[in-house]
Design an enzyme around this catalytic site. Structure first.
Site, mmCIF file in Angstrom:
data_model
loop_
_atom_site.group_PDB
_atom_site.id
_atom_site.type_symbol
_atom_site.label_atom_id
_atom_site.label_comp_id
_atom_site.label_asym_id
_atom_site.label_seq_id
_atom_site.Cartn_x
_atom_site.Cartn_y
_atom_site.Cartn_z
ATOM 1 N N SER A 1 -10.031 -0.586 7.149
ATOM 2 C CA SER A 1 -9.457 -0.417 5.811
ATOM 3 C C SER A 1 -8.701 -1.607 5.251
ATOM 4 C CB SER A 1 -8.545 0.817 5.788
ATOM 5 O OG SER A 1 -9.302 1.992 5.926
ATOM 6 N N LYS B 1 0.860 -1.182 0.000
ATOM 7 C CA LYS B 1 0.000 0.000 0.000
ATOM 8 C C LYS B 1 0.894 1.229 0.000
ATOM 9 C CE LYS B 1 -3.851 2.043 2.640
ATOM 10 N NZ LYS B 1 -4.720 1.860 3.838
ATOM 11 N N SER C 1 -9.627 1.937 2.991
ATOM 12 C CA SER C 1 -8.763 2.688 2.097
ATOM 13 C C SER C 1 -7.744 1.823 1.347
ATOM 14 C CB SER C 1 -8.004 3.756 2.901
ATOM 15 O OG SER C 1 -7.162 3.129 3.883
#
Length: 487
Positions: free
Chosen positions: A176, A77, A152
């Site tokens: 997330s 990420k 996210s």
């Protein structure tokens, strides 16, 4: 190759079925041909990945001490600082930021011999539940390109689900990892707060943020946890506690397991198809020897209000460092220092980030701190106690990871309706306990996730419970049609 789990790929590398370079090249080719439809990556580090793969192959050929993850490609990420690679956090503010050091998670994965294919798309500064808040554009769900992948960590979830990478790292501040894992039909683990170092992970809400693995199976996540978990002197919130072998108890039988179903998780707002999938999964657990009872988490309905006081307050403080002076976006031709601050932040941050900074700054201001922030922290303590009381009666809690399957891109125009998507995940972060989402069915072609929660540092038990379910079902092995394109 892309249809294999991380665990299967590791076995194939060990047997010599193919090399790490061949495997890495395969995934890079998949990304090149497929990600234009998904937008799951912000940065692809192809040359670096191939160099790492060749080094991994040499290490294996040399007969040295190589671990199970040596030569396995992964994605990160874009919130983890990665030396000499752009680390944008999905924001215009950091679009020009090249990290000068590695996050501890990146450091540990690299030391284990993994190959980084690049950095995945995400909601800006991890603020969002749909991956529509990225400066680099929204990510699309591999199961239905009209749907969101969740957020996210939507880029990580979409990349794994589409077969662009066997596993990826995500972060979870209010759901997330678990919510996008549910939306994309993969397995995602949010560890206990402090179990995995946050050093080098760009902060959103420091008392809530936690890194964790996202992969096809619980077994894959266990192998990754063996590498990334552990104390780090560079993170003052990292817990100095021994790390077990998370794969050791994966095959333990579930006879006698006590499952609690929080009644607050099965009320208004839960889609009938999601409730059916979750209850079907619970029946499967009963057939595996578990017992089930209803429990109560009476302060659940306060979780979202408390979270949206605490998290924006911490974000307001953390994001104050992005001022156009030291690093990140700087406005052109500022008139004076105040103009530099104002325009750099106004230009660099997106709408949702600005909204949360404003909320947080307000709740921390004189006259409002006690009325909002202090009260929210007291509510947080009550929520934590609800979980501790429940775990006195049962071993794990089960329920939905999200109230609905993935919704359409652009469907949630109202911020509050978006915030409500995290109703079943946010309390877990407030309490600091671990949680895992595993695939448990489909509705209208879109995946549904089962969320399993445990008490603090019960990751091994969660992985065991999830693995046993995945031994009896095949939801986690199903791939979307896009994964078979350009195979």
């Amino acid at each position: 190759m892309h249809d294999k789990t991380l665990t299967q790929l590791a076995a194939s590398l060990k047997s010599g079925e193919f090399s790490s370079r061949e495997l890495t090249a395969h995934y890079l080719q998949k990304i090149e041909k497929t990600d234009g439809k998904l937008n799951s990556f912000i940065t692809v580090t192809g040359e670096q990945a191939l160099d790492q793969a060749e080094a991994a192959d040499k290490a294996r050929a040399g007969g040295g001490d190589t671990g199970i993850l040596t030569g396995i490609p992964l994605a990160l990420k874009d919130i983890f600082c990665t030396r000499d690679v752009k680390t944008s956090c999905g924001s215009k503010m950091l679009d020009n930021f090249i990290a000068p050091y590695n996050a501890t998670v990146v450091e540990k994965l690299s030391a284990a011999g993994t190959i980084s294919l690049g950095k995945t798309n995400m909601d800006e500064f991890a603020m969002g539940s749909s991956n529509e808040n990225s400066h680099f554009g929204p990510v699309k769900n591999p199961w239905d390109l009209k749907a969101v992948p969740g957020g996210s960590s939507g880029g990580s979830a979409a990349a794994v689900a589409a077969g662009l990478v066997p596993a990826a790292m995500g972060t979870d501040t209010g759901g997330s990892i678990r919510q996008p894992a549910a939306f994309c039909g993969i397995t995602g683990l949010k560890p206990t707060y402090g179990r995995v170092s946050r050093y080098g992970m760009i902060a959103y809400a420091s008392s809530l943020d936690q890194a964790g693995p996202m992969a096809r199976s619980a077994e894959d996540c266990a192998h990754l946890m063996n590498v990334i978990a552990g104390h780090d002197v560079r993170d003052s919130t990292s817990v100095a506690r021994g790390v077990p072998d998370y794969t050791e108890t994966l095959n333990a039988p579930l006879s006698g397991l006590k499952i609690g179903l929080p009644k607050e998780y099965f009320g208004d707002g839960l889609a009938p198809e999601v409730e059916k999938a979750v209850r079907d999964a619970v029946k499967m657990y009963e057939s595996l020897g578990a017992t089930v009872r209803e429990v109560s988490l009476p302060h659940t309905h306060y979780a979202i209000p408390a979270y949206y006081v605490i998290a924006p307050a911490e974000a307001s403080s953390n994001l104050s460092r992005f001022d156009g002076v030291r690093f990140g976006h700087r406005c052109k031709e500022p008139i004076d220092l105040m103009d530099l601050y104002k325009r750099s932040r106004a230009e660099g941050f997106g709408e949702e980030v600005k909204r949360r900074i404003l909320i947080g700054t307000h709740t921390l201001s004189e006259g409002f701190f006690d009325a909002y922030y202090t009260k929210a922290q007291k509510v947080r303590r009550l929520i934590r106690q609800d979980f501790l009381d429940a775990f006195e009666e049962v071993d794990v809690l089960m329920g939905p990871a999200a109230p609905t399957p993935a919704f359409d891109l652009g469907a949630k125009k109202d911020p509050v309706s978006m915030y409500l998507q995290d109703i079943y995940t946010i309390a877990v972060n407030l309490a600091g306990i671990p949680g895992i989402s595993v695939p448990a069915g489909f509705a209208g072609g879109r995946p549904i996730g089962l969320q399993i929660l445990g008490t603090h540092f019960a990751e091994a038990q969660l992985l065991n419970v999830a693995h046993q379910y995945q031994q009896a079902t095949d939801w986690h092995l199903q791939l979307p049609a896009i994964a078979e394109e350009n195979a």
